[in-house]
Design a protein around this motif. Structure first.
Motif: not given
Length: 179
Positions: A8-23
């Motif tokens: 990823a780089t700047n401008g990634f959709e917050q939820s689409e990185l953070a939530e899968p990462k956490q899961q």
């Protein structure tokens, strides 16, 4: 232990990185974030800049063979920048050539089209990308998750639970076959 790479780089959709990462981490998988440059990258949330995440590795320091799967978060900005980055596209092609799971959500299937790996494959995405994907030779569907071989695609943040579950299931199946 299963290793998942997120690029990823700047401008990634917050939820689409953070939530899968956490899961993924909650399910016992190790997640590494790679980007163009060292430091931090900032997400996009609710039409504004969101939270930053630490970059673990730059693209030049990633060895595809060290990872079991690749996750590509969307957002308009992130994949548009990454599809112009030869290292990012080469990584995607390398994961695909090895048959490793590649999960792309929302606008991230742009990267799959740029890597020329959607021809004759069934995928889904954010609606505005569907013509691009068809033009790249994909069979485009409108469903929560589309799985075709090693590709997993989803449409939007609402699909994140099913999207991440599909990736986890594919990695577990791959590990059983490899064992």
């Amino acid at each position: 232990m299963t290793q998942v790479l997120i690029i990823a780089t700047n401008g990634f959709e917050q939820s689409e990185l953070a939530e899968p990462k956490q899961q993924l981490e909650d399910a016992g998988h190790t997640v590494t974030i790679a980007s163009i440059d060292e430091g931090e990258i900032t997400g996009w949330k609710d039409n504004n800049w969101g939270d930053s995440v630490t970059v673990d590795k730059t693209f030049g320091n990633v060895t595809v063979d060290d990872y079991d799967a690749l996750l590509l978060p969307g957002g308009q900005i992130n994949p548009d920048i990454l599809r112009m980055n030869a290292d990012a596209i080469d990584m995607i092609r390398s994961f695909n050539m090895r048959g490793k799971p590649i999960a792309a959500i929302c606008h991230a299937p742009w990267l799959l089209a740029e890597a020329d790996i959607v021809r004759d494959r069934t995928v889904t995405s954010w609606p505005s990308l569907r013509t691009d994907l068809r033009n790249a030779g994909a069979n485009v569907v409108d469903q929560e998750v589309a799985i075709d071989g090693n590709l997993i695609t989803s449409r939007n943040p609402d699909d994140i639970p099913a999207f991440t579950d599909a990736l986890i299931e594919m990695m577990v199946a791959d590990k059983k076959i490899a064992a």
